[in-house]
Design an enzyme around this catalytic site. Structure first.
Site, mmCIF file in Angstrom:
data_model
loop_
_atom_site.group_PDB
_atom_site.id
_atom_site.type_symbol
_atom_site.label_atom_id
_atom_site.label_comp_id
_atom_site.label_asym_id
_atom_site.label_seq_id
_atom_site.Cartn_x
_atom_site.Cartn_y
_atom_site.Cartn_z
ATOM 1 N NE ARG A 107 -48.212 -16.204 2.736
ATOM 2 C CZ ARG A 107 -47.038 -16.328 3.448
ATOM 3 N NH1 ARG A 107 -46.977 -15.390 4.428
ATOM 4 N NH2 ARG A 107 -45.782 -16.856 3.199
ATOM 5 N NE ARG A 171 -44.107 -13.321 9.462
ATOM 6 C CZ ARG A 171 -42.842 -13.162 10.471
ATOM 7 N NH1 ARG A 171 -42.905 -13.687 11.584
ATOM 8 N NH2 ARG A 171 -41.821 -13.082 9.901
ATOM 9 C CG ASP A 266 -36.382 -14.424 7.886
ATOM 10 O OD1 ASP A 266 -36.737 -15.122 8.648
ATOM 11 O OD2 ASP A 266 -36.904 -13.668 7.263
HETATM 12 O O1 KDG Z 1 -39.208 -12.899 8.015
HETATM 13 C C1 KDG Z 1 -39.448 -12.139 7.014
HETATM 14 C C2 KDG Z 1 -40.511 -12.611 6.315
HETATM 15 O O2 KDG Z 1 -41.891 -12.540 7.035
HETATM 16 C C3 KDG Z 1 -40.971 -11.957 5.119
HETATM 17 O O3 KDG Z 1 -39.870 -12.058 4.201
HETATM 18 C C4 KDG Z 1 -42.232 -12.495 4.270
HETATM 19 O O4 KDG Z 1 -42.051 -14.745 4.583
HETATM 20 C C5 KDG Z 1 -42.617 -13.682 4.637
HETATM 21 C C6 KDG Z 1 -43.996 -13.926 5.452
HETATM 22 O O5 KDG Z 1 -44.296 -15.007 5.462
HETATM 23 O O6 KDG Z 1 -44.085 -13.219 6.243
#
Ligand code: KDG
Length: 324
Positions: A107, A171, A266
């Site tokens: 990404r 993340r 989410d």
């Molecule tokens: O919470 C789920 C999301 O992590 C997934 O849909 C993908 O947006 C996303 C990510 O950036 O990880």
């Protein structure tokens, strides 16, 4: 007015079919997923008026994301045109023990990662145009320009008197705990609503985390967001909420036959925020969050594929909670 406007990235998700491994399968199932749009999709399916703010390439891949969000009734007309920039992708490999599930991102430099504050639809950030602005730590962690855009959106919302909510959604593949804290902490005091997974408090604010007492974790964490309704999701252990005045509410999880956990947070946000916007009590909002999350766990893909009557049926069943 929109019930909610939310800023974030949506990715094309590629998943090997039939629990095959990534280096095994000859093809992929294709879906779309993104933290904020997952939340909006479930909220729109429940009948709320939802607009997604983002930046998409002007090609068939961008069209595909638009179409799939429209399918849930999410308004995509304010999405900013991203020219030839790329659509971010991610690969999701489901795992059944002893295999582990994993996510691989592709990404970098996506159209959304290149969004600038000037791309925001400022006309929406006016009093009376939206009842809630929502974004996540994912959006803030994408890139310097996405971060500046999200900060500007929060600022515009505050100036317009639009309540703001943030889902931390940490993340580790996007940023380190140190960078995330530096960026997030100055914003936390301005939020009306803050959603955070217990494991994200453990990862980012270990000094607040108590392995044996989640209430203590939540109360300690409150010093970073003293003005917010603080909602801590705890996976199969349910969720807890702390008000700025120190009042605690909790819910158990609903029982679900699990297909995929991705997107559960989410979905919880969708259920919680819908109830909050409807003026329901804190306990009812927590319970509705847990119920929408349970539907998501029982559904493949990133989105809680529900409708209002399915949700009402589950909420009316007093035996449904506490069975996780
Ligand atoms: O919470 C789920 C999301 O992590 C997934 O849909 C993908 O947006 C996303 C990510 O950036 O990880």
């Amino acid at each position: 007015a929109y019930d909610i406007i939310a800023l974030g990235e949506t990715l094309l998700r590629l998943t090997p079919p039939d629990l095959q491994r990534l280096d095994q399968s000859a093809g992929f199932d294709v879906q779309v997923g993104g933290c904020e749009s997952n939340t909006l999709s479930a909220m729109a399916r429940l009948g709320l008026n939802c607009a997604w703010l983002s930046r998409l390439p002007e090609n068939e891949l961008g069209d595909r994301v638009r179409q799939s969000l429209r399918q849930h009734n999410v308004d995509v007309q304010h999405v900013s045109p991203g020219g030839d920039d790329r659509l971010g992708l991610y690969f999701y490999e489901p795992g059944r023990a002893p295999h582990r599930s994993q996510v691989i991102y592709d990404r970098a430099d996506s159209a959304m990662a290149r969004m600038q504050p000037a791309d925001l639809p400022v006309a929406l950030f006016q009093p009376g145009r939206a009842r809630l602005f929502h974004t996540s730590g994912i959006t803030l962690g994408l890139s310097a320009s996405a971060c500046a855009t999200a900060q500007q959106a929060l600022q515009l919302a505050l100036e317009a008197g639009i309540p703001c909510s943030l889902d931390i959604n940490y993340r580790q593949r996007l940023w380190s705990p140190q960078r995330a804290r530096l960026c997030l902490e100055p914003l936390l005091g301005q939020l009306d609503l803050l959603l955070v997974a217990e494991r994200d408090i453990q990862a980012l604010w270990p000094e607040a985390w108590d392995a044996h007492c989640h209430e203590r974790t939540l109360r300690r964490f409150q010093r970073w967001a003293p003005n917010s309704l603080l909602v801590m999701t705890r996976g199969s252990a349910g969720a807890a909420l702390l008000t700025p005045a120190g009042e605690l509410h909790q819910t158990d999880a609903f029982s679900a036959q699990e297909v995929e956990r991705l997107g559960g947070g989410d979905a919880f946000a969708a259920g919680f925020l819908s109830a909050w916007l409807a003026g329901k009590s804190h306990s009812e909002a927590l319970r509705q969050g847990a119920a929408v999350a349970a539907f998501k766990y029982a559904t493949p893909g990133d989105i809680a594929w529900i409708n209002r009557s399915q949700l009402d049926r589950l909420l009316a069943d007093p035996a449904a909670t506490g069975l996780c």
